[in-house]
Design a protein around this motif. Structure first.
Motif, PDB file in Angstrom:
ATOM      1  N   ASP A 109      59.023  36.708  36.374  1.00 49.13           N
ATOM      2  CA  ASP A 109      58.517  37.686  35.318  1.00 49.13           C
ATOM      3  C   ASP A 109      58.177  36.963  33.854  1.00 49.13           C
ATOM      4  OD1 ASP A 109      59.217  39.364  37.379  1.00 49.13           O
ATOM      5  OD2 ASP A 109      61.399  40.539  36.242  1.00 49.13           O
ATOM      6  N   LEU A 112      54.539  35.426  35.036  1.00 43.96           N
ATOM      7  CA  LEU A 112      54.480  36.624  35.031  1.00 43.96           C
ATOM      8  C   LEU A 112      52.956  36.670  34.074  1.00 43.96           C
ATOM      9  CD1 LEU A 112      55.136  37.878  38.000  1.00 43.96           C
ATOM     10  CD2 LEU A 112      53.856  36.009  37.556  1.00 43.96           C
ATOM     11  N   HIS A 116      49.526  37.163  32.048  1.00 40.53           N
ATOM     12  CA  HIS A 116      49.061  37.660  31.408  1.00 40.53           C
ATOM     13  C   HIS A 116      48.948  37.392  29.661  1.00 40.53           C
ATOM     14  CE1 HIS A 116      48.205  41.445  32.045  1.00 40.53           C
ATOM     15  NE2 HIS A 116      47.980  42.278  31.251  1.00 40.53           N
ATOM     16  N   ARG A 121      44.376  37.356  35.314  1.00 39.84           N
ATOM     17  CA  ARG A 121      44.209  38.794  35.883  1.00 39.84           C
ATOM     18  C   ARG A 121      44.252  39.016  36.933  1.00 39.84           C
ATOM     19  NH1 ARG A 121      45.522  39.480  31.326  1.00 39.84           N
ATOM     20  NH2 ARG A 121      44.948  40.499  29.606  1.00 39.84           N
ATOM     21  N   VAL A 123      44.942  36.219  40.671  1.00 45.31           N
ATOM     22  CA  VAL A 123      45.615  34.940  41.701  1.00 45.31           C
ATOM     23  C   VAL A 123      44.554  34.925  43.002  1.00 45.31           C
ATOM     24  CG1 VAL A 123      47.360  34.516  43.520  1.00 45.31           C
ATOM     25  CG2 VAL A 123      47.968  35.982  40.933  1.00 45.31           C
ATOM     26  N   ARG A 146      54.120  41.326  43.577  1.00 44.72           N
ATOM     27  CA  ARG A 146      54.791  40.999  41.906  1.00 44.72           C
ATOM     28  C   ARG A 146      53.740  41.176  40.768  1.00 44.72           C
ATOM     29  NH1 ARG A 146      58.273  36.875  41.186  1.00 44.72           N
ATOM     30  NH2 ARG A 146      58.531  37.437  39.596  1.00 44.72           N
ATOM     31  N   ILE A 147      52.198  41.149  41.218  1.00 45.78           N
ATOM     32  CA  ILE A 147      51.229  41.114  40.904  1.00 45.78           C
ATOM     33  C   ILE A 147      50.762  42.681  40.118  1.00 45.78           C
ATOM     34  CG2 ILE A 147      51.000  38.526  40.826  1.00 45.78           C
ATOM     35  CD1 ILE A 147      48.488  39.878  42.396  1.00 45.78           C
ATOM     36  N   LEU A 150      51.054  45.160  37.870  1.00 41.77           N
ATOM     37  CA  LEU A 150      50.605  44.002  35.967  1.00 41.77           C
ATOM     38  C   LEU A 150      48.664  44.520  35.666  1.00 41.77           C
ATOM     39  CD1 LEU A 150      52.346  40.301  36.199  1.00 41.77           C
ATOM     40  CD2 LEU A 150      52.304  41.905  34.485  1.00 41.77           C
ATOM     41  N   TRP A 152      47.069  43.340  37.842  1.00 38.87           N
ATOM     42  CA  TRP A 152      46.007  42.576  38.861  1.00 38.87           C
ATOM     43  C   TRP A 152      45.784  42.406  40.104  1.00 38.87           C
ATOM     44  CZ3 TRP A 152      49.021  36.747  37.974  1.00 38.87           C
ATOM     45  CH2 TRP A 152      49.932  36.717  36.507  1.00 38.87           C
ATOM     46  N   THR A 175      46.489  45.166  46.277  1.00 39.16           N
ATOM     47  CA  THR A 175      45.850  45.133  45.341  1.00 39.16           C
ATOM     48  C   THR A 175      44.100  45.403  45.511  1.00 39.16           C
ATOM     49  OG1 THR A 175      45.723  42.562  45.812  1.00 39.16           O
ATOM     50  CG2 THR A 175      47.924  43.402  43.894  1.00 39.16           C
TER      51      THR A 175
END
Length: 308
Positions: A109, A112, A116, A121, A123, A146-147, A150, A152, A175
């Motif tokens: 974390d 990441l 950030h 923003r 991957v 995981r992203i 955020l 992303w 995402t």
């Protein structure tokens, strides 16, 4: 010890022309790279090519010359998952660049959050076999999960014949998904044919999928212009890119791809690449969405309200 470029490597175009097309205010070059410099940011041992150095200072000088306001810098495969050159460029941009990183394994974390804070923003997941070895799908899905909190997104790079095999994995990602270079269509085939039709259906059925209408110099068989300023540059790519722009105007992005890695026949003049834009986005409204509204919404959402 200095790095030696891969044999036949073409350096980027040193004296790009000034575009005839005036970019809308606030335009974003939403796909570009930095390479090294290798003495500061060594290239990855597992790389499949060694490029010329292409620094963030040179990228930002090109940005200003062409008339862009901002950049989105995509991690280059020659750096693997070592994002230090990318982060350095973002930190030197004074808030005018965002980044797309490469991650492997199980980032913490804290890692990441540091990315950030630097401006990352997204991957990138690369499926072009000549450039990288595939990362297992379960590892990539874990990264995507995981992203997602955020805000992303995932960038996917693949070639058109591989879309049927990858469809189920891509459509399961939690995402926004951004496709590099329209999935690299074969532009010798009909724009209304089944191969490109599958890509259009991929976007139609999955409203979280965006596309970069980039890299005509990679996709074209008709080639670069015969002379400076010729309007028919990369003309065989125009119907494909224009179809995507007109069908999905809220989900398209454009970028130079500077410094144009792995080109073998010619190195494009970035000024002429900018002059390609009005051929694929023929109205002022489409141009603003492609170059300003869409990249700002994806990469600088916190600034969108202030710019409205």
């Amino acid at each position: 010890m200095p790095f030696e470029k891969s044999p036949g490597w073409l350096d980027w175009y040193a004296n790009p022309s000034k575009p005839r097309f005036a970019l809308p205010a606030g335009s974003v070059d939403a796909h570009c790279h930095v390479f090294g410099p290798g003495e500061r940011f060594p290239y990855a041992p597992e790389r499949k090519y060694t490029p010329c150095d292409a620094s963030c200072e040179q990228l930002f000088a090109l940005r200003d010359h062409l008339g862009f306001a901002r950049n989105v810098i995509v991690q280059a495969t020659c750096h693997g998952a070592d994002n230090r050159a990318l982060v350095d460029a973002l930190e030197r941009s004074e808030g005018r660049a965002r980044g797309v990183a490469t991650l492997r394994g199980k980032p913490t974390d804290a890692q990441l959050q540091r990315l950030h804070a630097a401006g990352v923003r997204g991957v990138r997941f690369n499926y072009v076999r000549r450039l990288v070895d595939f990362t297992p799908a379960d590892e990539l899905m874990d990264i995507a999960t995981r992203i997602a909190p955020l805000g992303w997104h995932v960038v996917i790079y693949f070639e058109a014949p591989d879309l049927p095999e990858l469809w189920d994995f891509f459509t399961s990602l939690p995402t926004v998904v951004v496709v590099d270079h329209m999935g690299r269509p074969d532009v010798t085939k009909p724009v209304d044919g089944p191969e490109f039709g599958l890509f259009l259906r991929f976007m139609q059925e999955n409203t979280n999928v965006w596309s970069k209408v980039t890299c005509p110099e990679r996709l074209s068989h008709s080639g670069p212009p015969a002379r400076q300023g010729e309007s028919a540059a990369y003309r065989d790519v125009v119907p494909f890119a224009r179809r995507v722009v007109e069908a999905f105007p809220e989900r398209v992005l454009w970028g130079t791809d500077w410094p144009h890695p792995n080109l073998v026949d010619h190195m494009p003049d970035d000024g002429l690449l900018v002059d390609f834009i009005p051929h694929i986005a023929p109205t002022a409204e489409l141009q603003r969405k492609l170059l300003v509204d869409n990249p700002m919404r994806l990469y600088w959402p916190e600034a969108v309200g202030r710019l409205a």
